[in-house]
Design a protein around this motif. Structure first.
Motif, PDB file in Angstrom:
ATOM      1  N   SER A 126       3.266   2.679  -3.182  1.00  0.00           N
ATOM      2  CA  SER A 126       4.429   2.100  -3.074  1.00  0.00           C
ATOM      3  C   SER A 126       5.151   2.354  -1.712  1.00  0.00           C
ATOM      4  O   SER A 126       5.703   1.203  -1.314  1.00  0.00           O
ATOM      5  CB  SER A 126       5.560   3.202  -3.911  1.00  0.00           C
ATOM      6  N   VAL A 127       4.806   3.034  -0.972  1.00  0.00           N
ATOM      7  CA  VAL A 127       5.008   3.323   0.492  1.00  0.00           C
ATOM      8  C   VAL A 127       4.615   2.294   1.279  1.00  0.00           C
ATOM      9  O   VAL A 127       5.022   1.531   2.107  1.00  0.00           O
ATOM     10  CB  VAL A 127       4.610   4.584   1.116  1.00  0.00           C
ATOM     11  N   ARG A 128       3.292   1.814   0.890  1.00  0.00           N
ATOM     12  CA  ARG A 128       2.418   0.616   1.914  1.00  0.00           C
ATOM     13  C   ARG A 128       3.113  -0.610   1.468  1.00  0.00           C
ATOM     14  O   ARG A 128       3.289  -1.404   2.309  1.00  0.00           O
ATOM     15  CB  ARG A 128       1.001   0.578   1.259  1.00  0.00           C
ATOM     16  N   GLN A 129       3.533  -0.799   0.250  1.00  0.00           N
ATOM     17  CA  GLN A 129       4.174  -1.899  -0.288  1.00  0.00           C
ATOM     18  C   GLN A 129       5.315  -2.169   0.755  1.00  0.00           C
ATOM     19  O   GLN A 129       5.879  -3.178   1.160  1.00  0.00           O
ATOM     20  CB  GLN A 129       4.401  -2.094  -1.684  1.00  0.00           C
ATOM     21  N   ARG A 130       6.221  -1.357   0.785  1.00  0.00           N
ATOM     22  CA  ARG A 130       7.653  -1.091   1.379  1.00  0.00           C
ATOM     23  C   ARG A 130       7.146  -1.504   2.879  1.00  0.00           C
ATOM     24  O   ARG A 130       8.104  -2.226   3.518  1.00  0.00           O
ATOM     25  CB  ARG A 130       8.276   0.238   1.169  1.00  0.00           C
ATOM     26  N   ILE A 131       6.166  -0.731   3.484  1.00  0.00           N
ATOM     27  CA  ILE A 131       5.885  -1.067   4.874  1.00  0.00           C
ATOM     28  C   ILE A 131       5.560  -2.535   4.940  1.00  0.00           C
ATOM     29  O   ILE A 131       5.984  -3.206   5.816  1.00  0.00           O
ATOM     30  CB  ILE A 131       4.732  -0.229   5.403  1.00  0.00           C
ATOM     31  N   ALA A 132       4.907  -3.176   4.182  1.00  0.00           N
ATOM     32  CA  ALA A 132       4.226  -4.531   4.417  1.00  0.00           C
ATOM     33  C   ALA A 132       5.540  -5.390   4.007  1.00  0.00           C
ATOM     34  O   ALA A 132       5.489  -6.415   5.062  1.00  0.00           O
ATOM     35  CB  ALA A 132       3.307  -4.805   3.014  1.00  0.00           C
ATOM     36  N   LYS A 133       6.441  -5.206   3.227  1.00  0.00           N
ATOM     37  CA  LYS A 133       7.790  -6.112   3.086  1.00  0.00           C
ATOM     38  C   LYS A 133       8.529  -6.002   4.436  1.00  0.00           C
ATOM     39  O   LYS A 133       8.888  -7.085   4.979  1.00  0.00           O
ATOM     40  CB  LYS A 133       8.647  -5.492   1.929  1.00  0.00           C
ATOM     41  N   LEU A 134       8.545  -4.826   4.822  1.00  0.00           N
ATOM     42  CA  LEU A 134       9.629  -4.610   5.944  1.00  0.00           C
ATOM     43  C   LEU A 134       8.819  -5.166   7.182  1.00  0.00           C
ATOM     44  O   LEU A 134       9.546  -5.828   8.294  1.00  0.00           O
ATOM     45  CB  LEU A 134       9.747  -3.011   6.240  1.00  0.00           C
ATOM     46  N   GLN A 135       7.532  -5.306   7.439  1.00  0.00           N
ATOM     47  CA  GLN A 135       6.932  -5.674   8.640  1.00  0.00           C
ATOM     48  C   GLN A 135       7.082  -7.250   8.364  1.00  0.00           C
ATOM     49  O   GLN A 135       7.384  -7.869   9.457  1.00  0.00           O
ATOM     50  CB  GLN A 135       5.271  -5.239   8.577  1.00  0.00           C
ATOM     51  N   ALA A 136       6.952  -7.704   7.281  1.00  0.00           N
ATOM     52  CA  ALA A 136       7.166  -9.439   7.362  1.00  0.00           C
ATOM     53  C   ALA A 136       8.724  -9.693   7.656  1.00  0.00           C
ATOM     54  O   ALA A 136       8.807 -10.802   8.232  1.00  0.00           O
ATOM     55  CB  ALA A 136       6.854  -9.580   5.670  1.00  0.00           C
TER      56      ALA A 136
END
Lengths: 134, 134
Positions: free
Chosen positions: B91-101
Motif C-alpha cells: 500500500s505504501v509503495r502504491q501511494r509513493i508511485a501515485k505521488l511520484q506520477a
DNA sequence: CGTGGACCTTAAAGTTGCTTTAAAGTCAAC
DNA sequence: GTTGACTTTAAAGCAACTTTAAGGTCCACG
C-alpha cells in the motif's frame, strides 16, 4: 442541455460528486428545469472538467476554488497561480519523503520475520512491542 | 497507577487520542477510580505505545486491532503478521508511485508558466482548462 | 388511463482518525 | 470556600466524498 446523468458520463465522474461540488461552491448552482432537475450546458461541463483535473493534481477543494477565481479574472497576474502550484509541488514532495521513510522502516521489519515461527517469536511484533525499537 | 495526563505524557500522545483509542476498541476499557477517572498501569502504557508505533507505521486502526489480537495469542503462527506487513508495504509503495506520477505532472506544469504574464496567458490554467491536456 | 422502470430530487448519515468544544463533576491547596 | 488544575461525557468539526432513504418525474407500452 444535458441531464446530470449525461454530465456525469461526459465528465466521467459520479453524479453525487457533481451535486457535492455544487454544494461545496466549486460549481455554481446549476440551472433547473420546471421539474427541479438540473440542466447542464457545454460550459458547465468544461468547468466540471477543470475541477476534476485540478482534483486529480491533488489540489484541495479550497485551492480549486482559488484557481477557478483566478481563471475567471484573466487580467490578474498569474503569480498567484504559480504560488498555488509551487505549494502543491512542495506538499507532494513532502508526502513522498515521508512515505519513503516509512517504506524503509517497513522493509526493515519485513526482514525481522520469515513467517515460519509462532507469534511469540515474531520479530515484527517484537519490534512493535519493544520500547527501544524504531 | 497513572492518571490520563501521566499516561499521555509517557506515551507522548494527546489524552483525547487515548480516549479515542478506547472508544475505537484498540485499547481495553481503562480501570476507573471511585471518581470515574481512568487509571493506567505500566502494562496499559505499553499497549498504548504498541498502538502508537503501529500507527506511525501507517497501519489502520483495524489492522492495529488485528496486530494486537495476534500479539495476545503467542501460539498462533505469525504468518498473519507477515501478511499484514506485506499488505502495508504494498500500500505504501502504491501511494509513493501515485505521488511520484503526480509530482512529474506538477513539475511539467511548473514549466508552463514563468509568473510574468496575466492569468489569461498562463500556461498552467490553460492546461487545466484544456480538455486535451494531461 | 395506468403502471412499471428509469430517471431525478433532498437531507442525512457513513467513512477515517482524530481534535475540539461545551458543559459539568472532582480534587488539592490556600 | 473558592480558585485552578484536573477529570468526565457527548457531540460536533475536519476533508472529500459516497451511500442511503424517502420521495417526486417522466415516458412508453398496453
Amino acid at each position: 442541455m444535458f441531464t446530470i446523468a449525461e454530465a456525469a458520463r461526459r465528465a466521467a465522474c459520479p453524479q453525487s460528486t457533481i451535486r457535492y461540488y455544487e454544494r461545496a461552491g466549486v460549481l455554481p448552482p446549476a440551472r433547473r428545469g420546471d421539474n427541479g432537475y438540473r440542466y447542464f450546458e457545454a460550459d458547465d461541463i468544461e468547468r466540471l472538467a477543470f475541477v476534476n483535473r485540478a482534483r486529480e493534481l491533488g489540489f484541495s477543494i479550497a485551492s480549486v476554488r482559488d484557481l477557478l477565481r483566478l481563471a475567471d479574472h484573466p487580467q490578474q497576474p498569474c503569480e498567484a497561480v504559480d504560488t498555488l502550484l509551487d505549494e502543491q509541488v512542495r506538499s507532494v514532495r513532502q508526502r513522498i519523503a515521508k512515505l519513503q521513510a516509512l517504506e524503509t522502516r517497513l522493509a526493515h521489519l519485513q526482514r525481522a520475520c520469515d513467517g515460519e515461527h509462532p507469534v511469540h517469536e515474531c520479530g515484527i511484533l517484537a519490534a512493535l512491542s519493544d520500547t527501544d525499537a524504531a
